[in-house]
Scaffold this active site. Structure first.
Site, PDB file in Angstrom:
ATOM      1  CD  GLU A  37      -2.600   1.685   0.177  1.00  0.00           C
ATOM      2  OE1 GLU A  37      -3.515   0.925  -0.174  1.00  0.00           O
ATOM      3  OE2 GLU A  37      -2.337   2.751  -0.432  1.00  0.00           O
ATOM      4  CB  THR A  41      -3.448   5.652   6.883  1.00  0.00           C
ATOM      5  OG1 THR A  41      -4.066   6.522   5.926  1.00  0.00           O
ATOM      6  CG2 THR A  41      -2.795   6.502   7.949  1.00  0.00           C
ATOM      7  CG  LEU A  42      -2.657  -0.211   6.396  1.00  0.00           C
ATOM      8  CD1 LEU A  42      -2.562  -1.371   7.398  1.00  0.00           C
ATOM      9  CD2 LEU A  42      -2.057  -0.636   5.051  1.00  0.00           C
ATOM     10  CB  VAL A 185     -23.544   8.056  -4.934  1.00  0.00           C
ATOM     11  CG1 VAL A 185     -23.744   7.697  -3.486  1.00  0.00           C
ATOM     12  CG2 VAL A 185     -24.231   7.052  -5.817  1.00  0.00           C
ATOM     13  CG  HIS A 446     -46.157  -1.630  15.818  1.00  0.00           C
ATOM     14  ND1 HIS A 446     -46.371  -0.847  14.706  1.00  0.00           N
ATOM     15  CD2 HIS A 446     -46.787  -1.010  16.854  1.00  0.00           C
ATOM     16  CE1 HIS A 446     -47.117   0.192  15.049  1.00  0.00           C
ATOM     17  NE2 HIS A 446     -47.394   0.128  16.345  1.00  0.00           N
TER      18      HIS A 446
HETATM   19  P1  FAD Z   1      -9.769   1.431  -2.733  1.00  0.00           P
HETATM   20  O1  FAD Z   1     -10.507   1.634  -1.495  1.00  0.00           O
HETATM   21  O2  FAD Z   1      -9.732   2.519  -3.736  1.00  0.00           O
HETATM   22  O3  FAD Z   1      -8.290   1.042  -2.293  1.00  0.00           O
HETATM   23  C1  FAD Z   1      -7.283   0.809  -3.203  1.00  0.00           C
HETATM   24  C2  FAD Z   1      -5.962   1.097  -2.534  1.00  0.00           C
HETATM   25  O4  FAD Z   1      -4.929   0.670  -3.397  1.00  0.00           O
HETATM   26  C3  FAD Z   1      -5.700   2.590  -2.275  1.00  0.00           C
HETATM   27  O5  FAD Z   1      -5.397   2.802  -0.930  1.00  0.00           O
HETATM   28  C4  FAD Z   1      -4.494   2.925  -3.143  1.00  0.00           C
HETATM   29  O6  FAD Z   1      -3.579   3.811  -2.527  1.00  0.00           O
HETATM   30  C5  FAD Z   1      -3.847   1.552  -3.301  1.00  0.00           C
HETATM   31  N1  FAD Z   1      -3.051   1.412  -4.519  1.00  0.00           N
HETATM   32  C6  FAD Z   1      -3.390   1.772  -5.789  1.00  0.00           C
HETATM   33  N2  FAD Z   1      -2.400   1.418  -6.646  1.00  0.00           N
HETATM   34  C7  FAD Z   1      -1.446   0.828  -5.907  1.00  0.00           C
HETATM   35  C8  FAD Z   1      -0.200   0.259  -6.209  1.00  0.00           C
HETATM   36  N3  FAD Z   1       0.257   0.195  -7.461  1.00  0.00           N
HETATM   37  N4  FAD Z   1       0.545  -0.246  -5.196  1.00  0.00           N
HETATM   38  C9  FAD Z   1       0.103  -0.202  -3.902  1.00  0.00           C
HETATM   39  N5  FAD Z   1      -1.084   0.328  -3.556  1.00  0.00           N
HETATM   40  C10 FAD Z   1      -1.850   0.822  -4.544  1.00  0.00           C
HETATM   41  N6  FAD Z   1     -18.794   2.807  -0.950  1.00  0.00           N
HETATM   42  C11 FAD Z   1     -19.715   2.264  -0.128  1.00  0.00           C
HETATM   43  O7  FAD Z   1     -19.975   1.061  -0.215  1.00  0.00           O
HETATM   44  N7  FAD Z   1     -20.359   3.029   0.810  1.00  0.00           N
HETATM   45  C12 FAD Z   1     -20.124   4.343   0.931  1.00  0.00           C
HETATM   46  O8  FAD Z   1     -20.722   4.996   1.790  1.00  0.00           O
HETATM   47  C13 FAD Z   1     -19.167   4.941   0.081  1.00  0.00           C
HETATM   48  N8  FAD Z   1     -18.894   6.253   0.180  1.00  0.00           N
HETATM   49  C14 FAD Z   1     -17.936   6.799  -0.623  1.00  0.00           C
HETATM   50  C15 FAD Z   1     -17.691   8.162  -0.516  1.00  0.00           C
HETATM   51  C16 FAD Z   1     -16.740   8.758  -1.311  1.00  0.00           C
HETATM   52  C17 FAD Z   1     -16.468  10.235  -1.169  1.00  0.00           C
HETATM   53  C18 FAD Z   1     -15.998   7.968  -2.239  1.00  0.00           C
HETATM   54  C19 FAD Z   1     -14.930   8.586  -3.085  1.00  0.00           C
HETATM   55  C20 FAD Z   1     -16.244   6.612  -2.366  1.00  0.00           C
HETATM   56  C21 FAD Z   1     -17.231   6.022  -1.561  1.00  0.00           C
HETATM   57  N9  FAD Z   1     -17.546   4.670  -1.667  1.00  0.00           N
HETATM   58  C22 FAD Z   1     -18.500   4.123  -0.861  1.00  0.00           C
HETATM   59  C23 FAD Z   1     -16.857   3.787  -2.619  1.00  0.00           C
HETATM   60  C24 FAD Z   1     -15.766   2.971  -1.895  1.00  0.00           C
HETATM   61  O9  FAD Z   1     -14.861   3.857  -1.284  1.00  0.00           O
HETATM   62  C25 FAD Z   1     -15.041   2.079  -2.880  1.00  0.00           C
HETATM   63  O10 FAD Z   1     -15.972   1.275  -3.574  1.00  0.00           O
HETATM   64  C26 FAD Z   1     -14.071   1.168  -2.145  1.00  0.00           C
HETATM   65  O11 FAD Z   1     -13.124   1.911  -1.418  1.00  0.00           O
HETATM   66  C27 FAD Z   1     -13.343   0.258  -3.136  1.00  0.00           C
HETATM   67  O12 FAD Z   1     -12.454  -0.554  -2.452  1.00  0.00           O
HETATM   68  P2  FAD Z   1     -11.137  -1.129  -3.150  1.00  0.00           P
HETATM   69  O13 FAD Z   1     -10.452  -1.935  -2.112  1.00  0.00           O
HETATM   70  O14 FAD Z   1     -11.481  -1.772  -4.431  1.00  0.00           O
HETATM   71  O15 FAD Z   1     -10.255   0.137  -3.534  1.00  0.00           O
HETATM   72  P1  NAD Z   2     -21.870   8.427 -10.135  1.00  0.00           P
HETATM   73  O1  NAD Z   2     -21.614   7.542 -11.287  1.00  0.00           O
HETATM   74  O2  NAD Z   2     -22.710   7.974  -9.013  1.00  0.00           O
HETATM   75  O3  NAD Z   2     -22.519   9.799 -10.639  1.00  0.00           O
HETATM   76  C1  NAD Z   2     -21.915  10.596 -11.603  1.00  0.00           C
HETATM   77  C2  NAD Z   2     -22.972  11.494 -12.214  1.00  0.00           C
HETATM   78  O4  NAD Z   2     -22.333  12.453 -13.027  1.00  0.00           O
HETATM   79  C3  NAD Z   2     -23.960  10.746 -13.106  1.00  0.00           C
HETATM   80  O5  NAD Z   2     -25.254  11.128 -12.752  1.00  0.00           O
HETATM   81  C4  NAD Z   2     -23.586  11.183 -14.500  1.00  0.00           C
HETATM   82  O6  NAD Z   2     -24.674  11.193 -15.392  1.00  0.00           O
HETATM   83  C5  NAD Z   2     -23.070  12.588 -14.226  1.00  0.00           C
HETATM   84  N1  NAD Z   2     -22.144  13.112 -15.221  1.00  0.00           N
HETATM   85  C6  NAD Z   2     -21.164  12.454 -15.881  1.00  0.00           C
HETATM   86  N2  NAD Z   2     -20.492  13.309 -16.678  1.00  0.00           N
HETATM   87  C7  NAD Z   2     -21.054  14.527 -16.500  1.00  0.00           C
HETATM   88  C8  NAD Z   2     -20.782  15.819 -17.025  1.00  0.00           C
HETATM   89  N3  NAD Z   2     -19.792  16.034 -17.892  1.00  0.00           N
HETATM   90  N4  NAD Z   2     -21.548  16.859 -16.602  1.00  0.00           N
HETATM   91  C9  NAD Z   2     -22.569  16.659 -15.706  1.00  0.00           C
HETATM   92  N5  NAD Z   2     -22.848  15.457 -15.196  1.00  0.00           N
HETATM   93  C10 NAD Z   2     -22.102  14.411 -15.564  1.00  0.00           C
HETATM   94  O7  NAD Z   2     -20.404   8.863  -9.645  1.00  0.00           O
HETATM   95  P2  NAD Z   2     -19.922   9.571  -8.308  1.00  0.00           P
HETATM   96  O8  NAD Z   2     -21.039  10.261  -7.628  1.00  0.00           O
HETATM   97  O9  NAD Z   2     -18.713  10.344  -8.696  1.00  0.00           O
HETATM   98  O10 NAD Z   2     -19.488   8.339  -7.434  1.00  0.00           O
HETATM   99  C11 NAD Z   2     -18.449   7.461  -7.885  1.00  0.00           C
HETATM  100  C12 NAD Z   2     -18.599   6.090  -7.320  1.00  0.00           C
HETATM  101  O11 NAD Z   2     -18.369   6.084  -5.931  1.00  0.00           O
HETATM  102  C13 NAD Z   2     -19.978   5.529  -7.566  1.00  0.00           C
HETATM  103  O12 NAD Z   2     -19.840   4.395  -8.390  1.00  0.00           O
HETATM  104  C14 NAD Z   2     -20.495   5.113  -6.250  1.00  0.00           C
HETATM  105  O13 NAD Z   2     -20.929   3.791  -6.246  1.00  0.00           O
HETATM  106  C15 NAD Z   2     -19.315   5.253  -5.291  1.00  0.00           C
HETATM  107  N6  NAD Z   2     -19.835   5.904  -4.089  1.00  0.00           N
HETATM  108  C16 NAD Z   2     -20.726   5.213  -3.334  1.00  0.00           C
HETATM  109  C17 NAD Z   2     -21.286   5.814  -2.228  1.00  0.00           C
HETATM  110  C18 NAD Z   2     -22.279   5.061  -1.421  1.00  0.00           C
HETATM  111  O14 NAD Z   2     -22.344   3.847  -1.561  1.00  0.00           O
HETATM  112  N7  NAD Z   2     -23.032   5.710  -0.550  1.00  0.00           N
HETATM  113  C19 NAD Z   2     -20.960   7.115  -1.893  1.00  0.00           C
HETATM  114  C20 NAD Z   2     -20.075   7.800  -2.698  1.00  0.00           C
HETATM  115  C21 NAD Z   2     -19.513   7.170  -3.793  1.00  0.00           C
END
Ligand code: FAD
Ligand code: NAD
Length: 467
Positions: A37, A41-42, A185, A446
């Site tokens: 990683e 941090t992890l 989202v 309920h």
């Molecule tokens: P990641 O969590 O992206 O982890 C990948 C890790 O790999 C990173 O730490 C990166 O540094 C490391 N890495 C990359 N390349 C290398 C390399 N070459 N060598 C070593 N390390 C490397 N999902 C939900 O289910 N619920 C939510 O509420 C939610 N909220 C979100 C809110 C936001 C603002 C964002 C951005 C995302 C949210 N998501 C949510 C999506 C969720 O964070 C991701 O789906 C999830 O983290 C994916 O897990 P992953 O392990 O595949 O990758």
């Molecule tokens: P998203 O795919 O949910 O939404 C992106 C939106 O941007 C879409 O509605 C799309 O039509 C619009 N869009 C794309 N290009 C555009 C443009 N040029 N101008 C205007 N609108 C445009 O993507 P996100 O909100 O960035 O989230 C990314 C990923 O992170 C999602 O796949 C989501 O699953 C994950 N995520 C999950 C949670 C959760 O589970 N609560 C929270 C945050 C993020």
């Protein structure tokens, strides 16, 4: 292939919810395991800059709005809240610190070696991390995803004018006007945070409705609720340019179908148009791997890539980009490597948008279900649920979609204050192959919001009690 002995049975690249969970399970199964990683941090995106910090800000801002917006007054609690934004950020960073340190503890406890640095393949069974070659019998790619950039709109999180989700979590002050590009989202969750804290929020969405991919009724109802909360929507609109002028940004907006451009001024612009898989810098070609057209690493049902010994999970592979999907894939992948049978049922992955009310689903939308055959649909409004009504949370509904012939549940959609908690029972029911009748005849406590799921299931056969 190298002639060096293997350093590890399993090397996981990336310590997000996919990677760290895979590493822990592999170690639990007796395999010598390391996880590379590069972050300090992890926990990956989820714990550092995603799920956890966004929920910390959503939860805190929800309390603030309940106090400031009159919801508490409705219950006889009069308060005049004062925003202490640094303290709000403090509890966010505390949550992140505590949870990421917790993963470090779990790595030590399970004897997973953390290789600090970014890994790149040098062959199909060897990677280089921080200048050192590491050879492993199995390598799991769990590198996750990052923000999709928007041409013409340059993100600079340090300046706090045009930001991505990471920047939007850390704003030092509440913007006067925040423009969110993308009604998905992230846009709706983080837009909600800053609206609750006092910003005027405009969401610019390219499509004709927010939350693409979701059930049509849910998208419409969500749009109505967010509008009522004060978010302004510009649908069927694209941003073609953003210029930073001093402390503000001026955006050029055009109708998606083409036409006359207009400009819009913002104090902060949040770019949230999706995320793309992280494969840059991995040197996949040296391992004999390539990505598909969407930049993802393809796998089979067992998470094997086309190269023996290399596996992939989480956001870097096709499917919804969700932490729990990545975690389940991590567990299944490690179990398959250990010779067990690890399976993820990709038809039953719940999804939650943590706004107020929350929007949660599992399975198919009505539109997608109808493409496969005849369906029956039951709907029940939260307004008619005694607990939601008593708690002053009348917005939303539950919708149960069942196969018209077999009555098997194909999808459940909830808009409700606690929809994220409610959806678990629907996922479990669907995992066990439940019919709408099974849910309708399950006794629900309920008064709970979950009774709305029972009533929506009863409505599939036209027999709800409370409407
Ligand atoms: P990641 O969590 O992206 O982890 C990948 C890790 O790999 C990173 O730490 C990166 O540094 C490391 N890495 C990359 N390349 C290398 C390399 N070459 N060598 C070593 N390390 C490397 N999902 C939900 O289910 N619920 C939510 O509420 C939610 N909220 C979100 C809110 C936001 C603002 C964002 C951005 C995302 C949210 N998501 C949510 C999506 C969720 O964070 C991701 O789906 C999830 O983290 C994916 O897990 P992953 O392990 O595949 O990758
Ligand atoms: P998203 O795919 O949910 O939404 C992106 C939106 O941007 C879409 O509605 C799309 O039509 C619009 N869009 C794309 N290009 C555009 C443009 N040029 N101008 C205007 N609108 C445009 O993507 P996100 O909100 O960035 O989230 C990314 C990923 O992170 C999602 O796949 C989501 O699953 C994950 N995520 C999950 C949670 C959760 O589970 N609560 C929270 C945050 C993020």
């Amino acid at each position: 292939m190298s002639e060096q002995p293997y350093d590890y049975d399993v090397l996981v690249i990336g310590a997000g919810p996919g990677g760290y969970v895979a590493a822990i399970r592999a170690a639990q199964l007796g395999l010598k395991t390391a996880c590379a990683e590069g972050r300090e941090t992890l926990g990956g995106t989820c714990l550092n800059v995603g799920c956890i910090p966004s929920k910390a800000m959503l939860h805190a801002s929800e309390y603030f709005e309940a106090a400031a917006g009159g919801a508490m007054a409705k219950m006889g609690i009069k308060v005049k809240p004062e925003l202490d934004l640094p303290a709000m950020h403090g509890q966010r960073t505390d949550a992140v610190k505590g949870l990421t340190a917790g993963i470090e503890y779990l790595f030590k406890k399970n004897k997973v070696d953390w290789l600090k640095g970014y890994a790149a393949f040098t062959s199909a069974d060897t990677v280089e991390v921080a200048g050192k070659a590491v050879r492993a019998k199995n390598i799991i790619i769990a590198t996750g995803s990052s923000v999709t950039p928007l041409p013409g709109v340059a993100v600079d999180n340090d300046k706090q004018v045009i930001v991505d989700s990471t920047g939007a979590l850390e704003l030092a002050k509440v913007p006067g006007h925040m423009v969110v590009i993308g009604g998905g989202v992230i846009g709706l969750e983080l837009g909600s945070v800053w609206r609750r804290l006092g910003a005027k929020v405009t969401v610019v969405e390219f499509l004709d409705q927010i939350l693409p991919g979701m059930d049509g009724d849910v998208r419409k109802e969500a749009n109505k609720i967010f509008k009522k909360q004060g978010i302004d929507f510009k649908l069927k609109t694209k941003v073609t340019k953003a210029e930073v002028k001093g402390k503000k940004a001026v955006l050029t907006l055009e109708p998606a179908a083409g036409g006359e451009a207009e400009t819009l001024e913002a104090d902060v612009v949040l770019v949230a148009i999706g995320r793309r898989p992280n494969t840059d810098g991995l040197a996949l070609d040296k391992a004999g791997l390539a990505t598909n057209q969407r930049g993802q690493v393809e796998t089979d049902h067992d998470f094997r890539t086309s190269v023996p010994g290399i596996w992939a999970i989480g956001d870097v592979v096709p499917g919804p980009m969700l932490a729990h999907k990545a975690e389940d894939e991590g567990i299944a992948c490690a179990e398959n490597i250990a010779g067990q049978t690890g399976i993820v049922n990709h038809d039953v992955i719940p999804s939650v948008v943590y706004t107020m009310p929350e929007i949660a689903s599992v399975g198919l939308s009505e539109e997608a279900a109808k493409e496969r055959g005849e369906v029956k649909v039951g709907k029940f409004p939260m307004m008619a649920n005694s607990r939601a009504k008593t708690n002053h949370e009348p917005d939303g509904f539950v919708k149960v979609i069942a196969d018209a012939k077999t009555d098997r549940v194909l999808g459940v959609w909830c808009i409700a204050s606690v929809a994220g908690t409610m959806i678990a029972q629907a996922a479990q029911a669907m995992e066990f192959g439940a019919t709408s009748e099974d849910i309708a005849y399950t006794c629900h406590a309920h008064p709970t919001h979950s009774e709305a799921i029972k009533e929506a299931a009863m409505a599939v056969t036209g027999k709800p009690i409370h409407i």
